[in-house]
Enzyme design. Structure first.
Site, PDB file in Angstrom:
ATOM      1  N   SER A   1       0.859  -1.180   0.000  1.00  0.00           N
ATOM      2  CA  SER A   1       0.000   0.000   0.000  1.00  0.00           C
ATOM      3  C   SER A   1       0.893   1.227   0.000  1.00  0.00           C
ATOM      4  O   SER A   1       1.891   1.276   0.734  1.00  0.00           O
ATOM      5  CB  SER A   1      -0.921   0.014   1.225  1.00  0.00           C
ATOM      6  N   GLU A   2       0.540   2.213  -0.827  1.00  0.00           N
ATOM      7  CA  GLU A   2       1.452   3.331  -1.051  1.00  0.00           C
ATOM      8  C   GLU A   2       1.677   4.216   0.178  1.00  0.00           C
ATOM      9  O   GLU A   2       2.596   5.032   0.194  1.00  0.00           O
ATOM     10  CB  GLU A   2       0.961   4.186  -2.222  1.00  0.00           C
ATOM     11  N   ASN A   3       0.843   4.062   1.209  1.00  0.00           N
ATOM     12  CA  ASN A   3       1.092   4.820   2.434  1.00  0.00           C
ATOM     13  C   ASN A   3       2.216   4.214   3.267  1.00  0.00           C
ATOM     14  O   ASN A   3       2.568   4.755   4.312  1.00  0.00           O
ATOM     15  CB  ASN A   3      -0.180   4.957   3.276  1.00  0.00           C
ATOM     16  N   GLY A   4       2.799   3.095   2.804  1.00  0.00           N
ATOM     17  CA  GLY A   4       3.980   2.562   3.450  1.00  0.00           C
ATOM     18  C   GLY A   4       3.794   1.257   4.179  1.00  0.00           C
ATOM     19  O   GLY A   4       4.252   1.089   5.313  1.00  0.00           O
TER      20      GLY A   4
ATOM     21  N   SER B   1       8.297   4.007  -0.034  1.00  0.00           N
ATOM     22  CA  SER B   1       7.175   3.394  -0.729  1.00  0.00           C
ATOM     23  C   SER B   1       7.164   3.773  -2.206  1.00  0.00           C
ATOM     24  O   SER B   1       7.017   2.920  -3.087  1.00  0.00           O
ATOM     25  CB  SER B   1       5.854   3.816  -0.071  1.00  0.00           C
TER      26      SER B   1
END
Length: 217
Positions: free
Chosen positions: A45-48, A87
């Site tokens: 997930s791109e939020n890390g 990320s």
């Protein structure tokens, strides 16, 4: 016809052993619930977050563990958490094998619009533009038509573009389609849906070759 879970379940069949997979907001987040238990997949997930699992059961949520859509998630053994710089370094460095996104429109040449509706307030484009610019394998999860019954698979997108010529495959509530050089190639029909239904719901050029099987979900 498929519901959102049905779309996610069908897309889960595209996930292969050893894949690193980015799940976008909306229907794509459901894919983690349907991946085969006998393969090893890392959901990013791109939020890390790397190593997302299925959604938690009610009462077992941890408000500190969320995906990019701010939904509570679970993590699998070995999962890791990191900042946005790392990320997006993973995303821009093309270390993601499959990107699954939602969309408001897809054009027959593979253009995608999924970040803004003119006149509607938006906080930003998020990571979608990075994802579509960097990914080599993009599957879109979406409804075939909008609430007014108008096609979302178009000759040309009418909304601001997120990416150009990048979508490879689309799974909707009606069908599975591949984006090829001359339009949308129909691969499978959803249960109970006819080829004629799909033609009527598709504005872009629909390519139908031979008998189209009903998808197994």
């Amino acid at each position: 016809m498929l519901d959102k879970n049905g779309i996610a379940k069908r897309i889960a069949r595209e996930v292969k052993d050893g894949y690193y997979v980015n799940l976008g907001i909306g229907i794509p987040t459901l894919v983690a619930n349907f991946v085969r238990s006998d393969i090893n997949v890392e959901f990013q997930s791109e939020n890390g977050v790397l190593g997302m699992g299925p959604f938690p059961f009610e009462g077992e949520e941890d408000a500190d563990i969320i995906n990019a859509g701010k939904q509570t998630i679970t993590t699998l053994p070995g999962a890791s958490f990191f900042d946005s710089a790392l990320s997006f370094g993973m995303i821009r460095g093309r270390h993601v094998d499959l990107t699954i996104l939602g969309a408001m429109e897809v054009a027959e040449n593979g253009d995608i619009a999924n970040w803004k509706i003119p006149g509607k307030m938006v906080k930003g484009m998020g990571g979608a533009m990075d994802l579509v610019a960097s990914a080599e394998n993009i599957i879109v999860a979406m409804m075939h038509t909008n609430k007014a019954g108008e096609s979302k698979l178009l000759k040309r997108c009418t909304l601001p573009l997120t990416g150009v010529g990048c979508v490879k495959k689309i799974v909707t509530n009606l069908a599975v389609l591949e984006v090829v050089s001359d339009g949308f190639k129909l691969i499978e029909r959803a249960p109970g849906v006819s080829v004629e239904d799909i033609k009527n719901a598709t504005e872009g050029n629909l390519l139908v070759k031979g008998d189209i099987p009903e998808m197994d979900v």
